[in-house]
Design a protein around this motif. Structure first.
Motif, PDB file in Angstrom:
ATOM      1  N   TRP A 104      63.548   2.760  38.589  1.00 12.62           N
ATOM      2  CA  TRP A 104      62.614   1.677  38.863  1.00 12.62           C
ATOM      3  C   TRP A 104      61.881   1.938  40.178  1.00 12.62           C
ATOM      4  O   TRP A 104      62.464   2.466  41.124  1.00 12.62           O
ATOM      5  CB  TRP A 104      63.340   0.336  38.949  1.00 12.62           C
ATOM      6  N   LYS A 105      60.607   1.519  40.221  1.00 11.12           N
ATOM      7  CA  LYS A 105      59.781   1.752  41.398  1.00 11.12           C
ATOM      8  C   LYS A 105      59.382   0.424  42.025  1.00 11.12           C
ATOM      9  O   LYS A 105      58.902  -0.489  41.339  1.00 11.12           O
ATOM     10  CB  LYS A 105      58.525   2.545  41.014  1.00 11.12           C
ATOM     11  N   TYR A 106      59.582   0.307  43.335  1.00 17.50           N
ATOM     12  CA  TYR A 106      59.278  -0.906  44.080  1.00 17.50           C
ATOM     13  C   TYR A 106      58.315  -0.619  45.226  1.00 17.50           C
ATOM     14  O   TYR A 106      58.302   0.488  45.786  1.00 17.50           O
ATOM     15  CB  TYR A 106      60.547  -1.507  44.707  1.00 17.50           C
ATOM     16  N   VAL A 130      64.774   3.374  42.619  1.00 23.48           N
ATOM     17  CA  VAL A 130      66.215   3.205  42.505  1.00 23.48           C
ATOM     18  C   VAL A 130      66.634   3.562  41.092  1.00 23.48           C
ATOM     19  O   VAL A 130      65.974   3.190  40.110  1.00 23.48           O
ATOM     20  CB  VAL A 130      66.644   1.764  42.859  1.00 23.48           C
ATOM     21  N   ASN A 131      67.695   4.327  40.980  1.00 19.21           N
ATOM     22  CA  ASN A 131      68.311   4.626  39.699  1.00 19.21           C
ATOM     23  C   ASN A 131      69.215   3.438  39.351  1.00 19.21           C
ATOM     24  O   ASN A 131      70.228   3.216  40.015  1.00 19.21           O
ATOM     25  CB  ASN A 131      69.121   5.914  39.768  1.00 19.21           C
ATOM     26  N   VAL A 132      68.844   2.686  38.320  1.00 13.71           N
ATOM     27  CA  VAL A 132      69.599   1.457  38.019  1.00 13.71           C
ATOM     28  C   VAL A 132      70.958   1.749  37.430  1.00 13.71           C
ATOM     29  O   VAL A 132      71.795   0.832  37.302  1.00 13.71           O
ATOM     30  CB  VAL A 132      68.784   0.526  37.076  1.00 13.71           C
ATOM     31  N   ASN A 133      71.202   3.010  37.080  1.00 20.05           N
ATOM     32  CA  ASN A 133      72.529   3.375  36.570  1.00 20.05           C
ATOM     33  C   ASN A 133      73.545   3.534  37.685  1.00 20.05           C
ATOM     34  O   ASN A 133      74.682   3.049  37.585  1.00 20.05           O
ATOM     35  CB  ASN A 133      72.460   4.642  35.736  1.00 20.05           C
ATOM     36  N   ASP A 134      73.122   4.248  38.771  1.00 17.67           N
ATOM     37  CA  ASP A 134      74.095   4.552  39.823  1.00 17.67           C
ATOM     38  C   ASP A 134      73.727   4.003  41.205  1.00 17.67           C
ATOM     39  O   ASP A 134      74.490   4.149  42.151  1.00 17.67           O
ATOM     40  CB  ASP A 134      74.327   6.068  39.919  1.00 17.67           C
ATOM     41  N   GLY A 135      72.548   3.386  41.346  1.00 17.97           N
ATOM     42  CA  GLY A 135      72.172   2.790  42.627  1.00 17.97           C
ATOM     43  C   GLY A 135      71.588   3.734  43.631  1.00 17.97           C
ATOM     44  O   GLY A 135      71.413   3.372  44.799  1.00 17.97           O
ATOM     45  N   LYS A 136      71.230   4.951  43.230  1.00 12.30           N
ATOM     46  CA  LYS A 136      70.657   5.911  44.178  1.00 12.30           C
ATOM     47  C   LYS A 136      69.219   5.509  44.515  1.00 12.30           C
ATOM     48  O   LYS A 136      68.374   5.383  43.643  1.00 12.30           O
ATOM     49  CB  LYS A 136      70.680   7.314  43.586  1.00 12.30           C
ATOM     50  N   VAL A 137      68.959   5.334  45.842  1.00 11.33           N
ATOM     51  CA  VAL A 137      67.648   4.905  46.342  1.00 11.33           C
ATOM     52  C   VAL A 137      66.955   6.070  47.020  1.00 11.33           C
ATOM     53  O   VAL A 137      67.562   6.771  47.817  1.00 11.33           O
ATOM     54  CB  VAL A 137      67.787   3.711  47.313  1.00 11.33           C
ATOM     55  N   SER A 146      59.441  -7.671  48.342  1.00 13.18           N
ATOM     56  CA  SER A 146      59.448  -6.546  47.415  1.00 13.18           C
ATOM     57  C   SER A 146      58.718  -6.899  46.128  1.00 13.18           C
ATOM     58  O   SER A 146      58.749  -8.047  45.670  1.00 13.18           O
ATOM     59  CB  SER A 146      60.881  -6.125  47.084  1.00 13.18           C
ATOM     60  N   THR A 147      58.069  -5.899  45.524  1.00 13.24           N
ATOM     61  CA  THR A 147      57.363  -6.056  44.250  1.00 13.24           C
ATOM     62  C   THR A 147      57.787  -4.932  43.327  1.00 13.24           C
ATOM     63  O   THR A 147      57.720  -3.760  43.695  1.00 13.24           O
ATOM     64  CB  THR A 147      55.836  -6.005  44.447  1.00 13.24           C
ATOM     65  N   LEU A 148      58.250  -5.270  42.132  1.00 10.97           N
ATOM     66  CA  LEU A 148      58.634  -4.272  41.146  1.00 10.97           C
ATOM     67  C   LEU A 148      57.377  -3.742  40.464  1.00 10.97           C
ATOM     68  O   LEU A 148      56.634  -4.494  39.838  1.00 10.97           O
ATOM     69  CB  LEU A 148      59.577  -4.885  40.116  1.00 10.97           C
ATOM     70  N   LEU A 149      57.137  -2.435  40.590  1.00 11.54           N
ATOM     71  CA  LEU A 149      55.924  -1.823  40.043  1.00 11.54           C
ATOM     72  C   LEU A 149      56.142  -1.218  38.662  1.00 11.54           C
ATOM     73  O   LEU A 149      55.245  -1.235  37.821  1.00 11.54           O
ATOM     74  CB  LEU A 149      55.422  -0.726  40.998  1.00 11.54           C
ATOM     75  N   ASP A 150      57.331  -0.672  38.415  1.00  8.09           N
ATOM     76  CA  ASP A 150      57.563   0.025  37.140  1.00  8.09           C
ATOM     77  C   ASP A 150      59.053  -0.004  36.806  1.00  8.09           C
ATOM     78  O   ASP A 150      59.900   0.331  37.650  1.00  8.09           O
ATOM     79  CB  ASP A 150      57.084   1.478  37.244  1.00  8.09           C
ATOM     80  N   LYS A 151      59.391  -0.412  35.593  1.00  9.52           N
ATOM     81  CA  LYS A 151      60.780  -0.375  35.126  1.00  9.52           C
ATOM     82  C   LYS A 151      60.864   0.157  33.702  1.00  9.52           C
ATOM     83  O   LYS A 151      61.717  -0.245  32.928  1.00  9.52           O
ATOM     84  CB  LYS A 151      61.425  -1.757  35.235  1.00  9.52           C
ATOM     85  N   SER A 152      59.931   1.067  33.383  1.00  6.63           N
ATOM     86  CA  SER A 152      59.861   1.616  32.024  1.00  6.63           C
ATOM     87  C   SER A 152      60.975   2.613  31.740  1.00  6.63           C
ATOM     88  O   SER A 152      61.249   2.930  30.581  1.00  6.63           O
ATOM     89  CB  SER A 152      58.499   2.270  31.786  1.00  6.63           C
ATOM     90  N   THR A 153      61.623   3.150  32.780  1.00  9.13           N
ATOM     91  CA  THR A 153      62.750   4.065  32.615  1.00  9.13           C
ATOM     92  C   THR A 153      63.915   3.529  33.445  1.00  9.13           C
ATOM     93  O   THR A 153      63.853   2.426  33.984  1.00  9.13           O
ATOM     94  CB  THR A 153      62.386   5.488  33.075  1.00  9.13           C
ATOM     95  N   ASN A 154      64.969   4.321  33.542  1.00  3.40           N
ATOM     96  CA  ASN A 154      66.092   3.902  34.377  1.00  3.40           C
ATOM     97  C   ASN A 154      65.805   4.085  35.865  1.00  3.40           C
ATOM     98  O   ASN A 154      66.602   3.666  36.709  1.00  3.40           O
ATOM     99  CB  ASN A 154      67.358   4.670  33.995  1.00  3.40           C
TER     100      ASN A 154
END
Length: 325
Positions: free
Chosen positions: A295-297, A315-322, A285-293
């Motif tokens: 995140w894009k992988y 993925v919503n880092v607040n609630d884990g929704k993928v 996996s590669t993290l592409l963007d984490k500028s908001t809550n």
């Protein structure tokens, strides 16, 4: 690189306070990361040491790439070497940076940090073992086990080593202030907004502690028995996000939010690919963007037979929704 320093073992350790003659300390509170320099490299840097650090006793040092996580096809390699020891009975620290093309041209070596403590630290030390017992020891070398710089500010973990053991002094330099915390052998990593997470691997309590860049205690935890690994990305002082590829009966891709203060998972979600790949496929996996809550992988999949696939998810880092894209 191979370590030349001996491993530290405090099987006898009950309670630890290091006493430094005339030195201010914080007894109430409790630096991957660099590898000790090898014997061959010692001789490689010996001329620099003889020319620039001849008056530093108990010299210890480590070498690291300036950015070891970035792999490129360039022919040059920027290297940092961190030196520490005792200079005129003061703790001393110097970090230098150079291009390996100019390894023998010391005029091109840039000094990133040079610091000499104002407090006295002699080679003869006294350590409290608890129950009224003390142990006298003589420092063999001062090892810079961890160093993180921000302009002229820095945090460092200097190991005062002797025989087959060692004790740590955390140094926090922020503008004109210096804070020292003397404690037992520490593991240290960079954390959220310049903070540090530390853990003693040889203390009976194994407390994890989060310090600010100024050396103030943010929190301690007796429930977390390990430090975050390289996959963990902090989203706060207490929590991190990590994507793990692990093998039990098959390869899985799981994203987890973990609370280090409480020592427990907040949530953990398995990421399901849009393909019907074999169960023994491997994922990267590669993290592409984490500028908001959100995140894009990107996920790269390799089948056992060499077939390659990829997909992206958020993925919503607040609630884990993928959500697969």
């Amino acid at each position: 690189m191979k370590t030349t320093f001996k491993q530290f073992n405090f099987l006898f350790f009950i309670l630890f306070v290091i006493v430094i003659t005339g030195c201010g300390k914080d007894d109430e509170k409790e630096e991957i990361p660099m590898i000790s320099i090898s014997d061959s490299e010692y001789h490689e840097y010996q001329k620099y040491i003889d020319k620039n650090l001849y008056d530093v006793e108990c010299l210890g040092y480590k070498v690291k790439e300036a950015n070891p996580l970035v792999l490129t096809r360039i022919t040059t390699n920027i290297t940092n070497v961190d030196f520490s020891g005792l200079k005129n009975n003061h703790l001393y620290l110097r970090s230098v940076q150079f291009d390996t093309l100019y390894r023998n041209d010391y005029s091109k070596w840039k000094t990133v940090i040079e610091w000499e403590d104002t407090e006295i630290t002699t080679k003869e030390q006294k350590m409290y073992l608890g129950y009224g017992d003390y142990k006298n020891f003589t420092i063999d070398h001062v090892e810079p086990r961890f160093l993180s710089t921000n302009g002229m500010n820095f945090t460092a973990n200097l190991m005062l080593s002797y025989s087959n053991a060692g004790v740590s002094v955390l140094i926090f330099k922020h503008q004109e202030s210096i804070k020292r915390i003397a404690t037992n052998y520490l593991e240290v990593i960079n954390w959220y907004q310049g903070s540090l997470l530390t853990r003693s691997s040889q203390s009976l309590t194994d407390n994890l502690c989060c310090y600010s860049a100024k050396g103030d205690t943010i929190y301690t935890s007796s429930t977390s028995k390990s430090l975050p690994d390289a996959n963990a990305i902090p989203v706060s002082y207490e929590e991190s996000i990590s994507v793990d590829n692990y093998f039990v009966h098959n390869y899985d891709l799981t994203i987890t939010k973990y609370n280090w203060k409480e020592g427990k998972q907040v949530w953990s979600v398995k990421v399901v690919s849009p393909y019907n790949e074999p169960s023994n496929s491997k994922y990267t996996s590669t993290l592409l963007d984490k500028s908001t809550n959100i995140w894009k992988y990107k996920v790269d999949i390799v089948y056992y037979d060499g077939t390659k696939k990829d997909f992206m998810f958020t993925v919503n880092v607040n609630d884990g929704k993928v959500i697969n894209l």
